[in-house]
Design a protein around this motif. Structure first.
Motif, PDB file in Angstrom:
ATOM      1  N   LEU A 153       0.829  -1.207   0.000  1.00  0.00           N
ATOM      2  CA  LEU A 153       0.000   0.000   0.000  1.00  0.00           C
ATOM      3  C   LEU A 153       0.862   1.255   0.000  1.00  0.00           C
ATOM      4  O   LEU A 153       0.627   2.190  -0.786  1.00  0.00           O
ATOM      5  CB  LEU A 153      -0.920  -0.008   1.214  1.00  0.00           C
ATOM      6  CG  LEU A 153      -1.666   1.304   1.504  1.00  0.00           C
ATOM      7  CD1 LEU A 153      -2.614   1.643   0.373  1.00  0.00           C
ATOM      8  CD2 LEU A 153      -2.404   1.215   2.832  1.00  0.00           C
ATOM      9  N   LEU A 154       1.866   1.305   0.857  1.00  0.00           N
ATOM     10  CA  LEU A 154       2.731   2.482   0.917  1.00  0.00           C
ATOM     11  C   LEU A 154       3.499   2.667  -0.392  1.00  0.00           C
ATOM     12  O   LEU A 154       3.707   3.804  -0.839  1.00  0.00           O
ATOM     13  CB  LEU A 154       3.696   2.351   2.097  1.00  0.00           C
ATOM     14  CG  LEU A 154       3.049   2.372   3.489  1.00  0.00           C
ATOM     15  CD1 LEU A 154       4.090   2.114   4.565  1.00  0.00           C
ATOM     16  CD2 LEU A 154       2.349   3.693   3.742  1.00  0.00           C
TER      17      LEU A 154
ATOM     18  N   LEU B 152      -7.405   9.267  -3.404  1.00  0.00           N
ATOM     19  CA  LEU B 152      -8.715   8.846  -2.907  1.00  0.00           C
ATOM     20  C   LEU B 152      -9.005   7.365  -3.150  1.00  0.00           C
ATOM     21  O   LEU B 152      -9.650   6.724  -2.310  1.00  0.00           O
ATOM     22  CB  LEU B 152      -9.812   9.707  -3.539  1.00  0.00           C
ATOM     23  CG  LEU B 152      -9.847  11.175  -3.099  1.00  0.00           C
ATOM     24  CD1 LEU B 152     -10.948  11.914  -3.840  1.00  0.00           C
ATOM     25  CD2 LEU B 152     -10.058  11.279  -1.597  1.00  0.00           C
ATOM     26  N   PRO B 153      -8.565   6.764  -4.267  1.00  0.00           N
ATOM     27  CA  PRO B 153      -8.843   5.328  -4.444  1.00  0.00           C
ATOM     28  C   PRO B 153      -8.204   4.429  -3.392  1.00  0.00           C
ATOM     29  O   PRO B 153      -8.573   3.258  -3.286  1.00  0.00           O
ATOM     30  CB  PRO B 153      -8.269   5.032  -5.841  1.00  0.00           C
ATOM     31  CG  PRO B 153      -8.284   6.339  -6.552  1.00  0.00           C
ATOM     32  CD  PRO B 153      -7.985   7.353  -5.491  1.00  0.00           C
ATOM     33  N   PHE B 154      -7.268   4.954  -2.612  1.00  0.00           N
ATOM     34  CA  PHE B 154      -6.588   4.132  -1.608  1.00  0.00           C
ATOM     35  C   PHE B 154      -7.270   4.188  -0.242  1.00  0.00           C
ATOM     36  O   PHE B 154      -6.761   3.595   0.714  1.00  0.00           O
ATOM     37  CB  PHE B 154      -5.132   4.591  -1.452  1.00  0.00           C
ATOM     38  CG  PHE B 154      -4.309   4.450  -2.698  1.00  0.00           C
ATOM     39  CD1 PHE B 154      -3.764   3.230  -3.056  1.00  0.00           C
ATOM     40  CD2 PHE B 154      -4.091   5.537  -3.522  1.00  0.00           C
ATOM     41  CE1 PHE B 154      -3.003   3.102  -4.204  1.00  0.00           C
ATOM     42  CE2 PHE B 154      -3.334   5.425  -4.673  1.00  0.00           C
ATOM     43  CZ  PHE B 154      -2.792   4.204  -5.022  1.00  0.00           C
ATOM     44  N   ARG B 155      -8.389   4.886  -0.131  1.00  0.00           N
ATOM     45  CA  ARG B 155      -8.996   5.068   1.187  1.00  0.00           C
ATOM     46  C   ARG B 155      -9.388   3.750   1.838  1.00  0.00           C
ATOM     47  O   ARG B 155      -9.130   3.524   3.026  1.00  0.00           O
ATOM     48  CB  ARG B 155     -10.222   5.980   1.073  1.00  0.00           C
ATOM     49  CG  ARG B 155      -9.897   7.436   0.842  1.00  0.00           C
ATOM     50  CD  ARG B 155     -11.156   8.278   0.869  1.00  0.00           C
ATOM     51  NE  ARG B 155     -12.109   7.837  -0.148  1.00  0.00           N
ATOM     52  CZ  ARG B 155     -13.309   8.379  -0.326  1.00  0.00           C
ATOM     53  NH1 ARG B 155     -13.701   9.373   0.464  1.00  0.00           N
ATOM     54  NH2 ARG B 155     -14.116   7.941  -1.275  1.00  0.00           N
ATOM     55  N   SER B 156     -10.027   2.872   1.083  1.00  0.00           N
ATOM     56  CA  SER B 156     -10.473   1.607   1.674  1.00  0.00           C
ATOM     57  C   SER B 156      -9.289   0.748   2.103  1.00  0.00           C
ATOM     58  O   SER B 156      -9.318   0.114   3.171  1.00  0.00           O
ATOM     59  CB  SER B 156     -11.345   0.847   0.673  1.00  0.00           C
ATOM     60  OG  SER B 156     -10.619   0.586  -0.523  1.00  0.00           O
ATOM     61  N   ARG B 157      -8.227   0.725   1.312  1.00  0.00           N
ATOM     62  CA  ARG B 157      -7.048  -0.054   1.682  1.00  0.00           C
ATOM     63  C   ARG B 157      -6.363   0.531   2.912  1.00  0.00           C
ATOM     64  O   ARG B 157      -5.863  -0.209   3.772  1.00  0.00           O
ATOM     65  CB  ARG B 157      -6.066  -0.108   0.511  1.00  0.00           C
ATOM     66  CG  ARG B 157      -6.579  -0.870  -0.693  1.00  0.00           C
ATOM     67  CD  ARG B 157      -5.601  -0.778  -1.852  1.00  0.00           C
ATOM     68  NE  ARG B 157      -4.289  -1.320  -1.493  1.00  0.00           N
ATOM     69  CZ  ARG B 157      -3.228  -1.251  -2.299  1.00  0.00           C
ATOM     70  NH1 ARG B 157      -3.333  -0.644  -3.484  1.00  0.00           N
ATOM     71  NH2 ARG B 157      -2.077  -1.762  -1.922  1.00  0.00           N
ATOM     72  N   ILE B 158      -6.352   1.850   3.012  1.00  0.00           N
ATOM     73  CA  ILE B 158      -5.726   2.486   4.176  1.00  0.00           C
ATOM     74  C   ILE B 158      -6.492   2.155   5.445  1.00  0.00           C
ATOM     75  O   ILE B 158      -5.902   1.844   6.489  1.00  0.00           O
ATOM     76  CB  ILE B 158      -5.643   4.008   3.959  1.00  0.00           C
ATOM     77  CG1 ILE B 158      -4.647   4.326   2.841  1.00  0.00           C
ATOM     78  CG2 ILE B 158      -5.226   4.712   5.244  1.00  0.00           C
ATOM     79  CD1 ILE B 158      -4.608   5.789   2.456  1.00  0.00           C
ATOM     80  N   ARG B 159      -7.813   2.185   5.380  1.00  0.00           N
ATOM     81  CA  ARG B 159      -8.609   1.888   6.573  1.00  0.00           C
ATOM     82  C   ARG B 159      -8.467   0.431   6.997  1.00  0.00           C
ATOM     83  O   ARG B 159      -8.587   0.115   8.181  1.00  0.00           O
ATOM     84  CB  ARG B 159     -10.073   2.231   6.319  1.00  0.00           C
ATOM     85  CG  ARG B 159     -10.311   3.718   6.105  1.00  0.00           C
ATOM     86  CD  ARG B 159     -11.781   4.052   6.037  1.00  0.00           C
ATOM     87  NE  ARG B 159     -11.988   5.469   5.802  1.00  0.00           N
ATOM     88  CZ  ARG B 159     -11.945   6.405   6.744  1.00  0.00           C
ATOM     89  NH1 ARG B 159     -11.705   6.055   7.990  1.00  0.00           N
ATOM     90  NH2 ARG B 159     -12.140   7.673   6.447  1.00  0.00           N
ATOM     91  N   ARG B 160      -8.217  -0.454   6.043  1.00  0.00           N
ATOM     92  CA  ARG B 160      -8.067  -1.869   6.399  1.00  0.00           C
ATOM     93  C   ARG B 160      -6.759  -2.145   7.129  1.00  0.00           C
ATOM     94  O   ARG B 160      -6.677  -3.108   7.899  1.00  0.00           O
ATOM     95  CB  ARG B 160      -8.159  -2.741   5.143  1.00  0.00           C
ATOM     96  CG  ARG B 160      -9.576  -2.941   4.632  1.00  0.00           C
ATOM     97  CD  ARG B 160      -9.642  -4.116   3.675  1.00  0.00           C
ATOM     98  NE  ARG B 160      -8.852  -3.892   2.481  1.00  0.00           N
ATOM     99  CZ  ARG B 160      -9.328  -3.361   1.357  1.00  0.00           C
ATOM    100  NH1 ARG B 160     -10.602  -3.000   1.290  1.00  0.00           N
ATOM    101  NH2 ARG B 160      -8.554  -3.195   0.304  1.00  0.00           N
ATOM    102  N   VAL B 161      -5.733  -1.339   6.889  1.00  0.00           N
ATOM    103  CA  VAL B 161      -4.437  -1.614   7.508  1.00  0.00           C
ATOM    104  C   VAL B 161      -4.243  -0.861   8.818  1.00  0.00           C
ATOM    105  O   VAL B 161      -3.206  -1.033   9.468  1.00  0.00           O
ATOM    106  CB  VAL B 161      -3.280  -1.258   6.550  1.00  0.00           C
ATOM    107  CG1 VAL B 161      -3.416  -1.993   5.242  1.00  0.00           C
ATOM    108  CG2 VAL B 161      -3.199   0.239   6.317  1.00  0.00           C
TER     109      VAL B 161
END
Length: 242
Positions: A54-55, A69-78
């Motif tokens: 992700l990073l 913005l497309p990375f919001r869901s992945r960020i919240r999961r980690v």
């Protein structure tokens, strides 16, 4: 001479066992990568590998000028799935401003006090966005001692002013605010009677159980919570290398 004939295309039984054992040892020795932090070695399991990918994707997208913005869901999961030791190691070794800001942001939302000193190490970062994120994260982690150091010895004036604004209020002020909230609540119209048995012992300030028994129960609860977090992959289980 008679004997059991092995089917064509298969190894003899002892060779099949050896082949299975070799495959098992190969899978066992195919351990994930590891890193050192604070004199201990940690493994990078699947949750940590997802955070690293992700990073990396966020860093590439920011360099290309793309929206994050497309990375919001992945960020919240980690946020609660990535061990704090891995994020601390990334924070200590990376120089990418976007990665530093995002890592500090994740540590602040996860409320992991393990990484407080690694967050504080960036309080004099050249980017004002990183400095502001450091102060906000330290406030979420209740790291008031580090905020006092920034307010008194910070290199940049904006960071010092921001840290002073986030000083911890005095106990008397917090108690006054709490009492104000309690007094502002409406009193219910109906009352509830409290029935106390004559055999109940109230007073003396002593608990009904010995202090050592209560401490034992609290230690067991603490251990259960820690093991539950380990099963969810929230923390690393460190091991010492030989």
């Amino acid at each position: 001479m008679t004997g059991e004939v092995e089917p064509r295309g298969q190894y003899p039984k002892h060779r099949r066992n050896q082949s299975w054992l070799a495959g098992f040892l190969t899978r066992l020795l195919r351990l994930p990568p590891s890193f050192r932090l604070g004199g201990k070695r940690y493994r990078v399991w699947s949750s940590g590998q997802r955070a690293i990918r992700l990073l990396q994707d966020v860093s590439v997208a920011s360099q290309k000028g793309e929206s994050l913005l497309p990375f919001r869901s992945r960020i919240r999961r980690v946020i609660h799935a990535t061990p704090p030791a891995l994020l601390s190691a990334i924070l200590r070794n990376t120089k990418d401003e976007v990665v530093v800001r995002l890592t500090i942001w994740i540590l602040g939302r996860s409320h992991e006090h393990f990484s407080t000193r690694f967050v504080f190490a960036h309080h004099d970062h050249q980017s004002p966005r990183v400095r502001n994120e450091v102060i906000r994260t330290l406030k979420r982690l209740n790291a008031w001692r580090y905020l006092e150091l920034i307010a008194s010895k910070g290199r940049y004036s904006d960071a010092r002013e921001h840290a002073i604004e986030n000083e911890r209020p005095e106990y008397a002020d917090r108690l006054h605010n709490l009492l104000g909230l309690l007094e502002s609540r409406p009193v219910p119209e109906h009352t509830v009677n409290l029935f106390v048995s004559d055999d109940a012992r109230i007073g003396n300030g002593t608990p009904p159980r010995p202090a050592w028994r209560i401490r034992r129960v609290l230690r067991r609860i603490h251990l259960m919570i820690r093991m539950s977090n380990l099963r969810r992959g929230r923390f690393f289980w460190p091991f010492h290398s030989t």
